[in-house]
Design a protein around this motif. Structure first.
Motif, PDB file in Angstrom:
ATOM      1  N   ARG A   4       0.837  -1.212   0.000  1.00 28.40           N
ATOM      2  CA  ARG A   4       0.000   0.000   0.000  1.00 28.40           C
ATOM      3  C   ARG A   4       0.868   1.257   0.000  1.00 28.40           C
ATOM      4  N   ILE A   5       1.901   1.265   0.826  1.00 23.89           N
ATOM      5  CA  ILE A   5       2.803   2.423   0.880  1.00 23.89           C
ATOM      6  C   ILE A   5       3.502   2.597  -0.471  1.00 23.89           C
ATOM      7  N   TYR A   6       3.913   1.490  -1.075  1.00 25.49           N
ATOM      8  CA  TYR A   6       4.562   1.581  -2.389  1.00 25.49           C
ATOM      9  C   TYR A   6       3.605   2.184  -3.424  1.00 25.49           C
ATOM     10  N   GLU A   7       2.381   1.706  -3.444  1.00 26.43           N
ATOM     11  CA  GLU A   7       1.402   2.214  -4.416  1.00 26.43           C
ATOM     12  C   GLU A   7       1.135   3.702  -4.213  1.00 26.43           C
ATOM     13  N   LEU A   8       0.945   4.126  -2.966  1.00 26.90           N
ATOM     14  CA  LEU A   8       0.713   5.545  -2.671  1.00 26.90           C
ATOM     15  C   LEU A   8       1.930   6.386  -3.043  1.00 26.90           C
ATOM     16  N   SER A  10       4.355   5.639  -5.194  1.00 24.95           N
ATOM     17  CA  SER A  10       4.533   5.619  -6.649  1.00 24.95           C
ATOM     18  C   SER A  10       3.572   6.604  -7.314  1.00 24.95           C
ATOM     19  N   PHE A  11       2.321   6.572  -6.883  1.00 26.82           N
ATOM     20  CA  PHE A  11       1.337   7.506  -7.422  1.00 26.82           C
ATOM     21  C   PHE A  11       1.758   8.950  -7.139  1.00 26.82           C
ATOM     22  N   ASP A  82      11.344   6.285   0.061  1.00 29.05           N
ATOM     23  CA  ASP A  82      12.178   7.290  -0.603  1.00 29.05           C
ATOM     24  C   ASP A  82      11.740   7.428  -2.059  1.00 29.05           C
ATOM     25  N   ILE A  83      11.328   8.638  -2.447  1.00 21.08           N
ATOM     26  CA  ILE A  83      10.909   8.873  -3.832  1.00 21.08           C
ATOM     27  C   ILE A  83      11.895   9.763  -4.589  1.00 21.08           C
ATOM     28  N   THR A  84      13.101   9.974  -4.016  1.00 25.73           N
ATOM     29  CA  THR A  84      14.094  10.809  -4.701  1.00 25.73           C
ATOM     30  C   THR A  84      15.500  10.214  -4.701  1.00 25.73           C
ATOM     31  N   GLU A  99      16.712   2.648  -7.668  1.00 30.48           N
ATOM     32  CA  GLU A  99      15.307   2.671  -8.051  1.00 30.48           C
ATOM     33  C   GLU A  99      14.691   4.049  -7.775  1.00 30.48           C
ATOM     34  N   PRO A 100      13.725   4.471  -8.590  1.00 28.86           N
ATOM     35  CA  PRO A 100      13.086   5.765  -8.349  1.00 28.86           C
ATOM     36  C   PRO A 100      12.183   5.780  -7.113  1.00 28.86           C
TER      37      PRO A 100
END
Length: 155
Positions: A4-8, A10-11, A82-84, A99-100
């Motif tokens: 769930r955290i990955y999906e949120l 990523s979105f 981490d998204i950065t 990975e992004p």
């Protein structure tokens, strides 16, 4: 929970990227996303996750190599978010093929930033808890502006 955290996450990253491409998110430093956006990007993601009932803390780590900093999120269950991190792809001394979006255990990139880690509570950017925002602080005003752009046009 990790899925769930990955999906949120990523979105949310795709929302930031779309807003930058559309030239709607011109708040500094987002024009070069993900480069130089770990602090503000993590703060915005923390707000989005909070609104989806996931509480996080911000980890601000320093590298012994060059005293550079990187910021990411962590849940109370020690899930790294981490998204950065991919901003470091191709940089000397950094892991390759970062990975992004990282959700789960700490990745090798986070271990590089393990010197003098500071754990911070994210700022709450939304009503009714605006009292957390210091309206005289330029950074906090930029965060509110950026989040409202994303909220109004993409979320």
């Amino acid at each position: 929970m990790i899925r769930r955290i990955y999906e949120l996450s990523s979105f949310f990253r795709s929302v930031i990227e779309d807003a930058v491409i559309d030239r709607n998110l011109t708040v500094t430093p987002f024009l070069s996303y993900p480069r130089g956006c770990c602090d503000m990007g993590s703060e915005l993601l923390a707000q989005y996750l909070f609104e989806n009932n996931i509480e996080t803390e911000m980890i601000n780590g320093t590298s012994k190599m060059d005293n550079s900093h990187h910021v990411w999120l962590c849940t109370k269950d020690e899930i790294t978010i981490d998204i950065t991190a991919d901003q470091f792809n191709g940089q000397e001394g950094m892991p390759s093929n970062i990975e992004p979006i990282i959700v789960g255990n700490e990745a090798p990139i986070h271990k590089i930033f393990s010197y003098e880690r500071i754990i911070e509570k994210p700022i709450c950017l939304m009503h009714p808890i605006y009292q957390d925002v210091d309206w005289t602080n330029v950074r906090e005003c930029k965060l509110c502006e950026a989040y409202h752009i994303l909220l109004d046009k993409y979320l």
